[in-house]
Structure formats: structure tokens, C-alpha cells
Scaffold this active site. Sequence first.
Site, mmCIF file in Angstrom:
data_model
loop_
_atom_site.group_PDB
_atom_site.id
_atom_site.type_symbol
_atom_site.label_atom_id
_atom_site.label_comp_id
_atom_site.label_asym_id
_atom_site.label_seq_id
_atom_site.Cartn_x
_atom_site.Cartn_y
_atom_site.Cartn_z
ATOM 1 N N ARG A 339 0.831 -1.203 0.000
ATOM 2 C CA ARG A 339 0.000 0.000 0.000
ATOM 3 C C ARG A 339 0.871 1.261 0.000
ATOM 4 O O ARG A 339 0.516 2.253 -0.641
ATOM 5 C CB ARG A 339 -0.996 0.007 1.165
ATOM 6 N N ALA A 552 -9.505 -1.144 6.352
ATOM 7 C CA ALA A 552 -9.411 -0.590 4.999
ATOM 8 C C ALA A 552 -10.550 0.396 4.713
ATOM 9 O O ALA A 552 -10.938 0.587 3.557
ATOM 10 C CB ALA A 552 -9.385 -1.711 3.952
ATOM 11 N N GLU A 764 -10.023 6.203 6.924
ATOM 12 C CA GLU A 764 -8.579 6.438 6.872
ATOM 13 C C GLU A 764 -8.136 7.643 6.040
ATOM 14 O O GLU A 764 -7.185 8.321 6.422
ATOM 15 C CB GLU A 764 -7.877 5.192 6.310
HETATM 16 N N1 MTE Z 1 -12.576 6.016 14.331
HETATM 17 C C1 MTE Z 1 -12.634 5.777 15.653
HETATM 18 N N2 MTE Z 1 -13.364 6.599 16.422
HETATM 19 N N3 MTE Z 1 -11.960 4.738 16.228
HETATM 20 C C2 MTE Z 1 -11.183 3.877 15.478
HETATM 21 O O1 MTE Z 1 -10.585 2.949 16.004
HETATM 22 N N4 MTE Z 1 -10.338 3.329 13.219
HETATM 23 C C3 MTE Z 1 -10.023 3.838 11.885
HETATM 24 C C4 MTE Z 1 -11.233 4.527 11.266
HETATM 25 N N5 MTE Z 1 -11.825 5.448 12.196
HETATM 26 C C5 MTE Z 1 -11.089 4.121 14.066
HETATM 27 C C6 MTE Z 1 -11.840 5.207 13.528
HETATM 28 C C7 MTE Z 1 -9.558 2.820 10.953
HETATM 29 S S1 MTE Z 1 -7.933 2.347 11.011
HETATM 30 C C8 MTE Z 1 -10.373 2.257 10.016
HETATM 31 S S2 MTE Z 1 -9.801 1.148 8.876
HETATM 32 C C9 MTE Z 1 -11.801 2.588 9.960
HETATM 33 O O2 MTE Z 1 -12.189 3.526 10.953
HETATM 34 C C10 MTE Z 1 -12.600 1.300 10.128
HETATM 35 O O3 MTE Z 1 -13.950 1.516 10.174
HETATM 36 P P1 MTE Z 1 -14.863 1.725 8.853
HETATM 37 O O4 MTE Z 1 -14.349 0.800 7.807
HETATM 38 O O5 MTE Z 1 -16.198 1.383 9.332
HETATM 39 O O6 MTE Z 1 -14.686 3.150 8.483
HETATM 40 MO MO1 MOS Z 2 -7.652 0.313 9.573
HETATM 41 S S1 MOS Z 2 -5.614 0.468 9.633
HETATM 42 O O1 MOS Z 2 -7.580 -0.525 8.036
HETATM 43 O O2 MOS Z 2 -7.927 -0.923 10.704
#
Ligand code: MTE
Ligand code: MOS
Length: 821
Positions: A339, A552, A764
Site C-alpha cells: 500500500r 481498509a 482512513e
Molecule cells: N474512528 C474511531 N473513532 N476509532 C477507530 O478505532 N479506526 C479507523 C477509522 N476510524 C477508528 C476510527 C480505521 S484504522 C479504520 S480502517 C476505519 O475507521 C474502520 O472503520 P470503517 O471501515 O467502518 O470506516
Molecule cells: Mo484500519 S488500519 O484498516 O484498521
Amino acid sequence: MRKLIDLPEQNSEQALDQDQRNRPAKKSKGQTGQNMKHESAEKHVTGKAVYVDDMPEYPNQLHIAVGGSQHAHAKIKSIDLTSVRETLGVVDVITVHDVPGHVDIGPVFSGDPVLVEELCEYIGQPIFAVAADTMDIAKAAVAKAKIEYDVLEPILTVEKALEDKFFVRPTHQLVRGDAAKALADAPNRIQGHQHVNGQEHFYLEGQVCSVMPTEDGGMKVYSSTQHPTEVQKLVAEVIDVSINKVQVEIRRMGGGFGGKETQAAPLACIAAIVANKTRRPVKYRMSRTDDMVMTGKRHPFFNTYDVAFDEQGIMMGSNIMVAGNCGNSPDLSDAIVDRAMFHSDNAYYLNNTKVVGHRCKTHTTSNTAYRGFGGPQGVILGELMMDDIARHLGEDPLTIRKRNLYGIKHDHIRTADGEVDERNQTHYGQIVEDNVLPELIAELETTSDYWKRREEIKAFNANSPFLKKGLSLTPVKFGISFTVQFLNQAGALVHVYTDGSIHLNHGGTEMGQGLFLKVAQVVAEEFQVDLDNIQVSATNTETVPNTSPTAASSGTDLNGMAARDACLRIKAGMVKFAAEHYGSDGDKAQEENVRFDNNQVVIVKDSGAEEIIPFADFVQQAYMGRVPLSSTGFYKTPKIHYDRASGQGRPFYYYANGASVSEVLVDTLTGESRLVRTDILHDVGRSLNPAIDKGQIEGAFIQGMGWLTTEELKWNDKGRLMSNGPATYKIPAVGDAPFEFNVNLLKDRPNGEETIYRSKAVGEPPFMLGISVWSAIRDAVASLADYKYGAQMDTPATPECVLRSVQDTKDHVRANKEQKA
Ligand code: MTE
Ligand code: MOS
């Protein structure tokens, strides 16, 4: 140009767009497009939300502490655990010899022993586990172990690993055109490098699990994990039972950020081994220090570039290297470095390029997923190149960035065959479709007053000898999909009960990002009922099986679609029933004339007469009519394919974009910096919930800024992590937020692909907007050399680091003067 909107007030449940989806005029509450607060918001702030550690304890529950290696690289000569076992309150002590099944719990590749037998490869690597009546007793007992080691030389830096070709996985490369020739022929050519440090996840809730042996020889596991299915599989493997004997459940995490994708499993495995042996329930919660020392973090990277460009600063060829410090085992590093390689272009067209990615092995904890998954470490190299090209030519970095964007055509750019290059294809062959960045940047340039402020800043700096201001606009283009194709699938389960209430479950996990809410909004939308009609339950491997990690950023894309699929199946049966049931009195009704509308079902008969039945009453009738009111749903992402051997394909369903402008104030005497103002314009397609999306953007930006400015992981020369708690590792606090923070969503730009209601993933991508802060600090320092020199500035840009850049810049200016004199 597209119009921007300000978000409605946080709590006004106002729809953003009513037109496109053919919505009824009177809407039920909480469907997609509305600002709804997080489903657990009140529970979060009142302390009522139950996390794994808050669950009632069983009377005979054991607690775990783990004894880890004291050396980064060593062979165990002997282990004496006698005094550990003899400690009052200790019930059992296990080593690798007590593991009934698989010892290696590597998630993709082997290399992660659940407990070490002989070879230790990082400080803290688990060797034995103590089970005691309390956690304090277990911890105290751990300290009594007597372990003798043959200490070996550790490899602790990427440079040393590169020198020794010490890798966890083979090197991989992406090639387009002839980089060597383009570099040799170019009118301008520069080189640069950067050390990008890692990052501790610092989830507020640390790693934790609680397991209970079942009567069938299996385990019930509560685990704070983003990947329940993997925990289930690995627990089954270590205790040597089939997967169907293990059940994993998680209602919510107190943050994951990627750190609970693979890193939760070792705890569950150790606890399960103990529970299996003692037949007692077991809880394993890591202390913050153990968590920081033992579990994986964001990969530090060492990046280099050699880039050729024309007089306008448009890249003509490049050699790029990204070398990830993977720690001691592969974990997810192959995909993470991939990535980084995919994203080293960030938003810019890389003509004739060779991108090489190394997976360096070091004797440190195994690094893992962290918001962006290697993307940020690649993107920041692209941004370094833009800044350095600008300094070389004496141009504003924004001008150089805009000229290099995908989709911007330049007649004088030709491929080796003399054809005009379309400039919209990445170095791995994916076409950049529906490219919003040129417009988005133009819009942000205007709303943030970039050029006016640039002049003001120059004037300020000219009159301020020590305090210097800096400004930078950086974009992001982030590929959405797991690059491992099979992971792009999801399942859901929806039940409608006879009182009209709806139960929703899906394979995604809730970590604060609002996934449960967004998917519930999808269900509310499909049935046109109020959101509070829908109950979401904990993620559970017995409810929806074989799930992918919630990662992701694709949680909503995948699970939202799967839940919608379940709703459509239930609705199909309901509609058929409605047409038959209400059309029986001679005035027939067609299925297409049945609609769900504001908590009601409306049946328009052939005569035009309408039957309007409250949803709950209708459901009761459907039940009496023996209509199935429950369904699973499934989704897999279309269009994606990628051939890793040739480095060509379409690994991503689409790209998410955004841009940020940051203004900083730097004290060139102390190296301290302060973020003054940030403007963000981010594209979430047609937002499912603007309030949640805005929260994600703000949080991600601040987390990205923390990574690049204050969060400093420091190891000593023996490989021991010195920054192992909040006193020595500084995450951003509320006072670090910019004084002025303008966050807006790009308006009227539905996703070009058919995602769930044309929304875009948000988790992300905005993390990388934090790069504008780092670039702005570098801009402030560059003012010392009249913006003609890009000083070395690694990350994080702590005061020490900034001072070194200031010194570097002053030395450069002095050397230049002496040369002229
Ligand atoms: N937001 C909060 N509040 N807490 C989290 O741990 N993780 C992030 C992002 N936002 C996270 C967050 C990461 S690394 C990812 S991959 C995505 O949320 C995962 O959730 P989603 O795929 O539902 O967006
Ligand atoms: Mo997020 S690093 O893909 O959990």
C-alpha cells in the site's frame, strides 16, 4: 466549479439532499443523509457503554500476566519458573509446551509463535503466562522468573536491515516505462530521503479479552478485536478444536485504529489455552506499558527518491524506494508495504518510474495495521518530492502540486513512443476515474484564501527574525478496497419482529467510527422507518460467519451493502404479500405500486385507491400470512482485480479524496511549532451521516498531525522501547487543535461507483491530511533560505527535529554566501 456547503448544526436532523433518491415528502427519522449522533453517544459520555473489561466477572475467573523476553535477540538457555508457580494465588503457569494445537498464530504468514520456545526476537516477546486470582498477583509472580539467555546481536534499524538484506518478505517492485533513461536525460534531477517514524495506536481501551470454556470443549470469547473471525480461527487452532466450537463476540472497542486487526488474537489465544487447561474462565487485560511494549505499531519507514522534472516542475521519471520496518515477523507487512508503494504517487502522475518496496526485519515488536495501512508512509514521500521540486525551481509548492496532478494534461509530455500520455493512469495500471482533485483543490485554494495568505506570510516572515510562519496545501488520493481481493466481502442478518421492530447484525465491528449507526441508517432507509426502530447487536461469529476485519475503511461500504441486500430480500416477500393481500377484493394491486413510506406501507390499487397501513400492523399481517421476516444478506465488491506478479490491475474500487491547508507558526530559536489554522475540504461522496463523517475527518486529521509532530517512539540501543506510556509519548491534546479549524464536505459529488447510496469511505483517507502540517513546518523553515532550500526534516517534527532543520538551512545559506564571496 462545484458549490460548497457548510454542515448543518451537529444536532439538527436535517436532510442534505432529498431529490435524488425519490424520497417521500414526509420522512421517517434518522435515515441516511441525516446528521444523527453516534448510537452509543450517551452511553459513551455517561460511562454506561460496556467494554470487555466492564463485563461482570465470573466468581472463579483467572487473570493473566505474561512474561516476555528481556532481550531483543537471544536464545533461551534455561527457564526456571519454580518461584513463579509457588507464589500464593498463582493457579497455573503455561509455556509453549502447554499448547495443545498450533503454536504459530501468524495471521497470513507464519512467524508469530504464541509463546516462544527458544529464539527471542524482541523485548517483551511472550515466553510464559501466569494465571492467578488477581492481575496484581499474576504480575508480581511474573517478575520471579529466572531465565538465562544467550544474547545475540540485534538488528534495530532499517538501514542495517537493508545492508544485510534482512527481510520478513521478499522485495517487490512496480515498474512503468524507463526510469533510468528518463532520469539520465532530464533537464533537472534531485534526490532526497526521509525517515518516517512509527506510531503507537493509543486506543483509550487497551487490548483485552475474556474467555469462558464451554461444555462442548470449545470457548466463548469476548475480545476487543476488529477481526472476530480471525480470533475465532486462531483460538480454535491453538486449543485444537474445530472452528464451530469457538464463538467470538464484541459489542464495541474503545478505539482500534488498526491495532486490533491482528494484535488482539494473541491475548485471546493465551487466555484460551489457560481456560482450556484449567476449565476456568480467564481474563487477560494488558497494562498500558505492556500494550505499548508488546503489541505492534505503525511501521516506521525509510524512503528515498531520485526524481527528474522539466522546467515547469512536472515529473518525467523517478526511482522510489520505500522500506518499511516490519519488526520481527511478517504479520500484515506485505500488504502494508504494497500500500505504501501504491500510494507513493499520492495524487501525482508518476511517469517512467520504478517503485521498490522492502520489508525490513528488525528485532522489535512486529509492526501492524494503523489507519492508512502504509498509505501515509508512501503519500508523505510524494509530498516530499513536490516540496523539494518547488524549492529547486523557486516556485510555490502548490503550483508544482497542481501541475503534477492526475488528469492535468500537458502537451509537451510524451511517452517514449512519442504519444501524448493521458496522465490518468497510476503506475500500477489503475485508471484514475472520476477525479475530483483538480476541482476540489481549486475550491479549497479559494475558500482558504491561499494566495492572499501566502503574501501575508511572506511579509510577516520578512519582518520577523525568529518566529516564522509556514503554509501548505496537501491533497490525498486514497484507494478504497482491501488489496487482498477475497477480503472484499461481507454478510448481514436482519430480522423484522411482529411489533415492527427490526434487529440488525452484520460482520463489521464498532470501534467508535459510527459503523453500527450508519448501517442502521441504511436499514431505516430501506424500510422507511424511524431509526429508533432498529436495534443493532454485538458482532458475533455465530450470527454472521466468515467475516473480514473491519478495516481498509470499507466497513460501511461492505456491511451497508450486505444489510441492504438482506432488507431487499425481506421487502420482496412483503411486497408480494401486500399486492396479493390488498388486491383481493377485485381491485388489484401491482407489486411496483407497493411502497414503504414514513413508517407505513402504502398500497396503491389499480383503481388508484390507496391502502395505508402502519408498518407494525403490516408486519403482523405479513407474519399471519406466513411471509418470511428474516434474511441474511451478502455483498462482494465488483470490478476489482490485481495481478501482483506483473504489478498491474485495479486493486481499488475507487479513490477517496480530500485536501487540507495548514498554517503554522514556528519558533526558530526553540524549534517549537503551533498549528494556527487548518481548512479541509474532503470528499465523502453522498454522505450517509455528515456529522459522523465530519467527526472522522477531524479525528483523522489530528491523529495524522500527532504522528508527524509530537508522537515520538524511541528505542534505546538494546531495542527497548523507552517511550512506553503517556508521560513519554505525547498524543495530541485538545490544546493542539488548530485555533481555526474549517472542515467541509465536498458538495454534490456522489460516488462515481455504485457504493451504498453513492457514499464514500471516510475512516482512513483524512489521516493523510495531517501531512499539510508537517509540510507547513518545513515551509516555515524554508523561509530562512528564501524558499530555495528544502531542509532535511524527518518525522515527527519535534522541536529537536525542527531545530536541526533550522540549523541545516542556516548552514546551507552560509555555505552559499561563502561560495559567492
Ligand atoms: N474512528 C474511531 N473513532 N476509532 C477507530 O478505532 N479506526 C479507523 C477509522 N476510524 C477508528 C476510527 C480505521 S484504522 C479504520 S480502517 C476505519 O475507521 C474502520 O472503520 P470503517 O471501515 O467502518 O470506516
Ligand atoms: Mo484500519 S488500519 O484498516 O484498521
